[in-house]
Design a protein around this motif. Structure first.
Motif, PDB file in Angstrom:
ATOM      1  N   GLU A   1      -6.414  -0.409  -6.348  1.00  0.00           N
ATOM      2  CA  GLU A   1      -7.348   0.221  -5.561  1.00  0.00           C
ATOM      3  C   GLU A   1      -7.045   1.496  -4.840  1.00  0.00           C
ATOM      4  OE1 GLU A   1     -10.063  -1.159  -1.675  1.00  0.00           O
ATOM      5  OE2 GLU A   1      -8.617  -2.404  -2.379  1.00  0.00           O
TER       6      GLU A   1
ATOM      7  N   ARG B   1       0.765  -1.310  -0.081  1.00  0.00           N
ATOM      8  CA  ARG B   1      -0.047   0.031   0.028  1.00  0.00           C
ATOM      9  C   ARG B   1       0.897   1.419   0.128  1.00  0.00           C
ATOM     10  NH1 ARG B   1      -4.267   1.916   4.566  1.00  0.00           N
ATOM     11  NH2 ARG B   1      -5.762   0.204   3.556  1.00  0.00           N
TER      12      ARG B   1
ATOM     13  N   GLU C   1      -2.551  -1.219  -3.785  1.00  0.00           N
ATOM     14  CA  GLU C   1      -3.499  -0.194  -3.137  1.00  0.00           C
ATOM     15  C   GLU C   1      -2.984   1.233  -2.701  1.00  0.00           C
ATOM     16  OE1 GLU C   1      -6.336  -1.633   0.122  1.00  0.00           O
ATOM     17  OE2 GLU C   1      -5.007  -0.691   1.353  1.00  0.00           O
TER      18      GLU C   1
END
Length: 291
Positions: free
Chosen positions: A62, A3, A34
């Motif tokens: 995402e 992330r 992410e």
């Protein structure tokens, strides 16, 4: 899997906004799945346009977005959908605001798309004039700058869409305009060129931007024509309007007259214009800079 968290604070400084983009790109890796934007607190045109196009061009990642009425108002990250409504009617909602939505315009050469795009770009300029109360000569200059940059996207980027956003800061008395595309970039335009000119010596993004500034055009110009669109625009903005000109393509960053290494390659070509309007120069004329 990893992330990336993007963090910024309320800051008008162009350098800080570019640093936010640079740090984000440096933090990305091949296994990034992410991206958290909930700590991204400030969405001026430069930030909004960059992340809007990045989100749309990376569907495999995402993105966690903050809940924000402002982001809904500016149509982040999808961009304003103008295909089913006349621009004049859609922009009515922004008559009393200091900004316009993120506008995503088609680069299609179909006649219907060309008419719609021209109408949209024209209405964007009219709204900028209304919001900032521009005098006629300044409006002519800003219209020229917007037209030059959007035309370049249509003619050279090979992208399906371009992006434009505007914001006015009444207390500071300046406006920001950002225009971008996710096409092949300046280097790609030179490398894919087919014609009588030889651009084989251009192998880096910095060399590409440097040649662009000097007028090495990929257009098949006649002897009477010159390819100084960016050079003219930059001079008009800096010398005529006392503004700031930022141009980013790949890892080449043009900051007014300084061409430097951005440190990481951007996935988009991006132009950023900052224009002070507190004391508008009554002697400014667009014809002093057009060639």
């Amino acid at each position: 899997m990893s992330r990336v968290t993007v963090v910024n604070s309320w800051n008008h400084q162009t350098g800080q906004q570019l640093l936010t983009i640079r740090n984000f790109l440096l933090d990305l890796s091949n296994d990034t799945t992410e991206v958290d934007l909930t700590r991204l607190k400030f969405y001026p045109p430069l930030i909004s346009i960059f992340f809007s196009q990045f989100i749309q061009n990376n569907p495999e990642i995402e993105f966690i977005l903050p809940v924000s009425s402002y982001l809904n108002t500016i149509d982040f990250p999808s961009g304003f959908n103008y295909t089913n409504i006349e621009p004049e009617a859609a922009f009515t909602n922004f008559n009393n605001k200091t900004y316009l939505p993120i506008v995503k315009f088609s680069t299609s050469t179909l006649e219907s798309e060309v008419i719609l795009r021209n109408k949209l770009i024209s209405q964007t300029g009219q709204m900028i004039r209304k919001i900032t109360n521009l005098q006629t000569n300044y409006y002519s200059g800003i219209s020229y700058l917007i037209s030059e940059l959007t035309d370049n996207i249509v003619e050279h980027s090979r992208a399906s869409f371009g992006w434009i956003m505007f914001q006015y800061y009444p207390s500071e008395q300046f406006m920001d305009i950002c225009i971008a595309d996710s096409g092949i970039g300046i280097l790609g335009a030179y490398q894919s060129y087919i014609g009588p000119k030889n651009f084989s010596h251009i192998s880096t993004h910095k060399e590409a931007v440097d040649n662009m500034i000097k007028g090495a055009s990929t257009k098949n110009l006649t002897d009477q024509e010159r390819g100084f669109g960016v050079h003219t625009s930059r001079e008009m903005l800096i010398s005529g309007l006392n503004g700031k000109y930022i141009y980013l393509s790949g890892d080449a960053l043009l900051n007014n007259y300084d061409l430097i290494d951005f440190g990481v390659a951007s996935n988009c070509t991006l132009a950023f214009l900052r224009i002070p309007i507190q004391q508008q120069n009554t002697n400014f004329s667009v014809y002093d800079y057009t060639e």
